[in-house]
Design an enzyme around this catalytic site. Sequence first.
Site, mmCIF file in Angstrom:
data_model
loop_
_atom_site.group_PDB
_atom_site.id
_atom_site.type_symbol
_atom_site.label_atom_id
_atom_site.label_comp_id
_atom_site.label_asym_id
_atom_site.label_seq_id
_atom_site.Cartn_x
_atom_site.Cartn_y
_atom_site.Cartn_z
ATOM 1 N N ASP A 72 23.669 -8.908 0.113
ATOM 2 C CA ASP A 72 23.829 -10.705 0.421
ATOM 3 C C ASP A 72 24.258 -11.285 -0.791
ATOM 4 O O ASP A 72 24.775 -12.435 -0.480
ATOM 5 C CB ASP A 72 22.748 -11.178 1.344
ATOM 6 C CG ASP A 72 21.541 -11.120 0.548
ATOM 7 O OD1 ASP A 72 21.151 -10.220 -0.397
ATOM 8 O OD2 ASP A 72 20.671 -12.001 0.801
ATOM 9 N N HIS A 73 24.167 -10.726 -1.979
ATOM 10 C CA HIS A 73 24.635 -11.488 -3.259
ATOM 11 C C HIS A 73 25.787 -10.866 -3.970
ATOM 12 O O HIS A 73 26.453 -11.459 -4.815
ATOM 13 C CB HIS A 73 23.409 -11.617 -3.895
ATOM 14 C CG HIS A 73 22.352 -12.326 -3.559
ATOM 15 N ND1 HIS A 73 22.138 -13.494 -3.886
ATOM 16 C CD2 HIS A 73 21.460 -12.266 -2.504
ATOM 17 C CE1 HIS A 73 20.963 -14.122 -3.352
ATOM 18 N NE2 HIS A 73 20.615 -13.310 -2.439
ATOM 19 N N GLU A 203 16.805 -20.606 -4.125
ATOM 20 C CA GLU A 203 16.708 -20.063 -2.702
ATOM 21 C C GLU A 203 15.651 -20.666 -2.079
ATOM 22 O O GLU A 203 14.589 -21.067 -2.847
ATOM 23 C CB GLU A 203 16.440 -18.362 -2.792
ATOM 24 C CG GLU A 203 15.146 -18.230 -3.759
ATOM 25 C CD GLU A 203 14.452 -16.709 -2.887
ATOM 26 O OE1 GLU A 203 14.619 -16.898 -1.644
ATOM 27 O OE2 GLU A 203 13.694 -16.078 -3.400
HETATM 28 ZN ZN LIG Z 1 17.590 -10.574 -2.858
#
Ligand SMILES: [Zn+2]
Length: 494
Positions: A72-73, A203
């Site tokens: 997801d990065h 985050e």
């Molecule tokens: Zn992560």
Amino acid sequence: MSIKIVPLGAGQDVGRSCILISFGGKNIMLDCGMHMGYNDERRFPDFSYITKNGNNINEMIDCLLISHFHLDHCGAIPYFTEMVGYDGPIYMTAPTKAICPLLLEDFRKITVDKRGDSNFFTAQMIKDSMKKVTIINLHESVKVCDDLEIKAYYAGHVLGACLFKITIGSNSIVYTGDYNMTPDRHLGAAWIDKCKPDVLITETTYATVIRESKRTREQTFLKKVHNCVLEGGKVLIPVFALGRAQELCILIESFWERMGLKIPIYFSTGMTSKANNIYKVFINWTNEKIKKNFVERNMFDFNHIKPWDSHYADNPGPMVLFASPGMLHAGTSLNVFKKWAPDPKNMVILPGYCVAGTVGNKVLAGDKIIEIDRFNKINVNLKVENLSFSAHADAKGIMQMIGMCEPKNVIFVHGEKEKMKYLARQIEDEIKIPVYYPPNGKTVTINTKRNIKVDLSVDFENSIIILRREKRIKMEQATKVLRIFFLSLLRMSR
Ligand SMILES: [Zn+2]
């Protein structure tokens, strides 16, 4: 000067992290991730946002920074470079560069080879995109172009994860990716100096959670495994070879030792050689204890945990098996699952997330009959547990990060809106700094105050030279600013 921040992904959401920042005449992309929950065009960040006015992607983006190897990065890198056409610099740490292509290829195999998805990158594209990567070391300042400078800091979370500080002139931004503020069994905690950035982009996966202590989570895990084997059941723990596997193996090994248990524990050998090599090469990224132990033995050298042989699956009696892959989509973990799933005495412990279409995903959804293919159906009667051991900062950790670097503004990404809202209010009340949490495609503009440092030991003329160099302004402007400044000082001293 103004700083503009717009999430193209991970704005009030978790998945496809991609944040665009613009300041000092430069545009920087932070992460380039994939959304694991979608298999249509929402899978990748909306890059058309950048090219919508006929803009050339390479003129628009000065550099791309990747925080860590979770998909997801980094999962959209091959799409962004080979299909959208970005060919500017990409920075990541050495472990991320080593592990990222392994994960990308693994995922490509599930989606394209197994599920038949189209509009996806090829194995060659993964290789080609990785050739464009420049490695950045921890605490190394890299000059990207002109006065744009980046620096990486340790983030914990997974092997190779880093925080980035991006500086242009006297302005700076810190981006966290994912991080944790408490060390785990094989990695340390995130750290950054008191750099007082204009903006901290953090985050917020666990924004409202002061998570049940790590100890409690570990005890729950051990109790479940222990109860199952005591009743004669077999426990299957699907894992990816890096990260969770090491944490859980170290945990269970010491529990078996303490309790004097003799029930066999195995790990599938497929996952060990590659993982061991990676840990060997990047041992400096782990914590002190692992560094010390690694000299004597490797990451999978345990007293109680032995290599797996596929014949063992049919052995009677209890046992525990760590096997890859983590989402039960192929290989050893799926083969063993087929055999063990019909027996209610057995148990499977899945990680927090499994991609749609995988057996792991169906098991988590509670499906009782799972069709593997046209000829194979599995009756799922075993106990299903879902234990997340992923390391993220909780509310306390996010507060600690803010206290550590002392930002002037905070931007939340990579989390749920309601949780962001709650924590934002708390921070604005307690620490008195503005917090923003824009959705995808919405820009936040932050005007930075002109903090001009003037050393009063130097004279007026020298001050003008320093001011012009720092702020890049004309002579008359600098003279005017300084005259006002000195006059106000005089007034104050009277
Ligand atoms: Zn992560």
